[in-house]
Structure formats: C-alpha cells, structure tokens
Write an enzyme that holds these catalytic residues in place. Structure first.
Site, short mmCIF file in Angstrom:
data_model
loop_
_atom_site.label_atom_id
_atom_site.label_comp_id
_atom_site.label_asym_id
_atom_site.label_seq_id
_atom_site.Cartn_x
_atom_site.Cartn_y
_atom_site.Cartn_z
N ASN B 386 0.83 -1.20 0.00
CA ASN B 386 0.00 0.00 0.00
C ASN B 386 0.87 1.26 0.00
O ASN B 386 0.98 1.94 -1.02
CB ASN B 386 -0.93 -0.03 1.22
CG ASN B 386 -1.94 1.11 1.21
OD1 ASN B 386 -1.82 2.05 0.42
ND2 ASN B 386 -2.92 1.03 2.08
N ASP B 387 1.51 1.54 1.11
CA ASP B 387 2.25 2.80 1.21
C ASP B 387 3.37 2.92 0.18
O ASP B 387 3.66 4.01 -0.30
CB ASP B 387 2.83 2.95 2.62
CG ASP B 387 1.72 3.07 3.66
OD1 ASP B 387 0.65 3.59 3.31
OD2 ASP B 387 1.93 2.62 4.80
#
Lengths: 98, 460
Positions: B386-387
């Site tokens: 995600n990040d």
C-alpha cells in the site's frame, strides 16, 4: 580520570578502530541482504557466550545460585550463536539456487 | 594469558570481520556466514578447554550440557521456522544474547565491588543486556501476533525518558556507594521493565528497525564483557555488531523514509488513528474487479509487473504467486517483480521469500531499475502493498510519507490492487491510487485471490 584514560589508552584506540571497521565492512550492502546481514550480525554478537563460559570456569563449586545462572547464560548464549548462524544460512541458501 | 588461546581469538576476530564483509555481498554471503561460524566454534572450544584452572568434572558436565542443549534447541528451531517467521526468530535469538550478557553481570558484580572500571562495564552490560532481552521478547511477541495492540501510555515519551534517566542515576548510585549485589537484581528488574515500555508502543511495521537497534545493543553488551575480561574477541565481535548494527538501523530507516526518532518516539507508525491525506480533495470512486476479469486482462497483456508487499508475506502467498508468474510466462506474457526496499516484514525479506518459492533471481527488479519501466507495462498487479505505491509520496507535500521513494506504478496502463479490505496501510493514510480511473480493486486474502487468478488463467 587521567589514570583511567592512560591505563586504557590502547583499548580506546582499539574500540574506535573497530567502530570504523564495522561501518566500513557493511558500507555498500544492497538492500536485498539487509535481513540476512542483520541475522548474521546477530549470530556474531553471540560471542558474549565466551563471557558466560569464563564465568562458569571461575565459579565456586558450591555456589549453586551462580552455577545455575551461569548454566542458563551458557545455554542462552549457545542458542544465540547456533540459532543465529543456522537461520542466516537458511536465508542465504535461498539466494544460491538460481 | 595462553598464547594458543590468544592466537585462536585473533583468528576468530579475522573470521568475524571478513565474514561480515562477505555477508554484504550476494555471491559470498553464505560462505561469509559459515566462516564466522567456524571462528566462533573454535573460539568457544578454545575458551572451554584452554586455561590453567583446576576445573571440577561437575562444571565441565554443566558447561557441556548447556552447550549441547543450546545447540540442539537453536538448531532445531532455526531449521523448523518458516521463512515468513524469520524476523521474529532473529528477534528471539537476539534476546537470548542480551539475557546472557545480563546474567554474566549479575554473577560477576560481587567479585568486583570497589573496582571502578570493572563495575562500570558490569553495570553497563547489565542495563543494556536486560533492555535488549525484554525489548526483543516484546518484538518477538508483536511479530508473531501474540501482542496485537500498540499500548501507548499517556506521556509515554516523558515517562520513558524519566525511567531511563532513573536507571542511569541508580546505576551510578550503586557504583559510587559500592552497594551489595541485591541492588543489581533491582537494577536488572527495572531495566527489563524499561525494555518492555520502550518497545510496547512501537507499531508492528517498525519492528525490523527496532530489532536492528536491539541487535546493536546486544553487540554493545557483549563488548562490555570484553572490557571486563580484557577479552579482545568479545570486544571485536561486540563492537563490530554494535557499529554495523547501528549503521544498518539507519539504512533501514532511510529506506522507509523514517527517522529513528520518529520510530522510537512515534508519529504515524504507532498511532492507530487515521491521518488524513492532507490535501482534502475528493478521492472519487473506486472500482472493483472480479478474478476472471483480472485474469483476462493479464492474459492479453505483453508485460505484467507484480508488486509484492507485506500482505503477501502475511498470507504466505509467495508460492502461488510464483505459479501465477509461470502460468503467465507460458502464455507469452513477460513477468517481472518490482521489489521496494522495505517490502515484506523486513528490508530484503521479500527477496528471501520469493527465492524460497524458486522465483528466478533475475526477475526481481529493484525500485530504481523498474520505475522507468512502468510506462511500458500493461498490467501492474499489487499484492498486499500500500504505502510503497502511494503517489502522495511524490506529489503531496502535506502527506506524512511525502519524500519516501516509491514504486511509480501509476504510470502503467492498468493497475490491479489486491487488498484484504479498504483499510489504510500502516501509515494510516488514504491512497489515491485506489481511486485512479486506471485502477481496479481485487479484494480478498492475497493467497486466496491469487489462487483464484491462477484457476481462471488455467481455463483460458
């Protein structure tokens, strides 16, 4: 204080040089190897086990408290050394088979 | 001092230095590890057997049984551990080393009361070793999921700092007043408590950094033993790991664009609340995709890039993702893996996981290498990351992760994101990539979702 420094002067040089050696030897490590390297370093600080062995060797035969503590210390130190090197080897084994 | 023993120590010191050096290069790493292990083995047997002391058979029995039991336990647990559990295993072994150092100090203190330099190294070893032990145990329990929450006390930084200062003052007090050994047991207990307080509030995703830091702590603890016994090998090993471990900690932080103080004192990593993206703009709609549609999309692509992340490691989907890769290749699709430096649960962990499932080393591309390639990529499949793919890191200065190097997947033609749910990543920030018109979401557990993709592809 002055005596402390003079008495241990060689030791201080030793420590400072060792710090730089530590930084230099892993200076260019690629990020792929971060985990195995951390694990390998982890095994190397298991060298603390030598201290545990020295403690045991110097312990009095009837000093049961310290004998048991020393026994545990040697046991834990061995776990650190053996576990550390074997886990690192297992990780690095993965990289070998291309 | 025995000459033979000193020569052994000298040799072992060389194996440690050369071993570490070899460990930092992929081709020599395995040999380096074995070389250091050889030096360590010789040094251990040398220490046990070469001395001028009269040793009772009782003590030999004790020492050798501790060595044998420790070897058996260490060997078996290291062989049995799953590759995905590697990080907590390293943490556990690190804790053992710390405890060993603390015990040595506890036993030795009363022999040296009044000897200033010796007492200083004994107390330092006690404090550092205990913190390293209890901290590593907490890290271990956090990584294996026994402790799930990040307990955060009010004013924890102030409390922790005062606690640490208290420990140091107490240690100086013991040293100056030559207090009896019972006080070192008190010091031992409060140092253990500090280790717990130190690690407990830190978020699970920051654990690798913490383990690396505690690793260098244990190195220092070993070095204090070297001071005490004037043992050059303990000094070399301890300080090498202390300094190399500290450097490694900083390198890891840099790869995550985190500062060490933000890991320890906490900003977004430790808070469970969601930090808003900052820009406040409307994120738009998100669209979902079914496994069969995703399979069709990949089947007719020329080039697919897989971005594996933490979610893949947790779901243990590394084998099935390799199957997907082989299947796509058999259909003439070019497949590559894009590995962010901090993908997985530790830097480099993803490479180990994929290597375990026999993924060709040449297919793993590092970030700098793959980023210019995304423009020519038809489909990017993001599995549990995600990040590391959040474009806000490049274009939103108000985002907490602004400036972190990311995989620029948004340049590809299609992006398929596999995620368990819409929860934010560990940084707790929204990811506008998910709302990009080119992005489709494939919800579900990584292993299950990829297995479905493989099944669909097999039918085509």
């Amino acid at each position: 204080m002055e005596n402390f420094i003079l008495d241990n002067l060689e030791l201080f040089y030793f420590v400072i040089l060792a710090i730089f050696v530590g930084i230099e030897v892993i200076g260019k490590v690629p990020s792929v190897l971060h985990t195995p390297l951390m694990s390998g370093a982890n095994a190397i600080h298991g060298v603390v086990i030598l201290g545990a062995i020295i403690v045991m060797l110097n312990c009095n035969d009837n000093d049961y408290l310290n004998l048991s503590l020393g026994f545990i210390a040697v046991l834990l130190g061995t776990l650190n050394v053996v576990g550390g090197f074997v886990v690192t080897d297992r990780m690095l084994e993965m990289f070998k088979k291309k | 001092m025995n000459t033979l023993l000193q020569i052994i120590y000298l040799f072992a010191s060389i194996t440690f230095i050369v071993g570490l050096k070899m460990l930092s290069h992929p081709l020599t790493a395995r040999k380096g590890n074995l070389f250091a292990a050889l030096g360590m083995t010789i040094a251990i047997f040398g220490t046990v057997l070469i001395h001028d002391l009269e040793i009772s058979s009782l003590k030999y029995v004790l020492i050798f049984s501790a060595l044998i039991i420790g070897t058996a336990l260490g060997w078996i647990s290291a062989k049995k551990v799953k590759m995905t559990q590697m990080p907590e295993m390293v943490s556990l072994f690190n804790g053992m080393g710390g405890a060993c150092a603390a015990l040595i100090s506890l036993i030795e203190y009363h022999h040296y009361i009044g000897v200033n330099t010796a007492v200083i190294s004994i107390l330092a070893g006690l404090i550092i070793g205990s913190i390293s032990f209890s901290g590593s145990m907490i890290a271990f329990f956090k990584l294996n999921g026994t402790i799930k929450k990040n307990y955060s006390l009010p004013l924890k930084n102030t409390v922790n700092n005062l606690f640490l200062i208290g420990i140091l003052i107490f240690a100086v007090y013991i040293q100056i007043n030559n207090l009896p050994e019972i006080y070192t047991y008190i010091l031992f207990v409060i140092s253990l408590i500090y280790g717990v307080l130190f690690v407990l509030p830190i978020g699970g995703a920051d654990m690798p950094v913490v383990i690396s830091l505690l690793n260098s702590f244990t190195g220092l603890a070993a070095a204090t033993g070297g001071f005490l016994y004037d043992n050059k090998l303990m000094l070399t090993g301890g300080i090498l790991v202390g300094s190399a471990g500290t450097l490694l900690t900083f390198v890891m932080c840099k790869a995550m664009n985190r500062s060490l103080s933000s890991v320890i004192f906490g900003s977004f990593g430790s808070s469970s609340s969601t930090v808003s993206g900052g820009s406040g703009k409307e994120l738009g709609n998100m669209k979902e995709i079914s496994a069969s549609d995703a399979a069709v999309l990949m089947n007719y692509s020329k080039k697919v890039v897989i971005v594996p992340g933490y979610g893949l490691a947790v779901a243990q989907a590394q084998h099935i993702i390799h199957e997907l890769e082989l299947l796509l290749e058999s259909k003439g699709v070019e497949v590559k893996y894009a590995i962010h430096p901090v993908a997985g649960r530790m830097p480099g962990h993803m490479n180990v996981l994929l290597a375990e499932s026999n993924v060709d080393y040449g297919k793993l591309s590092e970030m700098e290498e793959i980023n210019p390639d995304f423009v020519n990529t038809d489909v990017v499949l993001i599995v549990g990351a995600n990040d590391v793919v959040n474009p806000a890191a490049n274009n939103d200065p108000s985002s907490p992760i602004y400036g972190m190097p990311i995989l620029e997947v948004e340049k590809a033609k299609h992006i398929i994101v596999n995620k368990r749910s819409m929860n934010a990543g560990y940084a707790g920030i929204e990811n506008e990539l998910f709302y990009d018109p080119k992005t489709s979401m494939l919800f579900g557990d990584a292993k299950k979702a990829v297995t479905e993709l493989v099944a669909e592809l097999k039918q085509m």
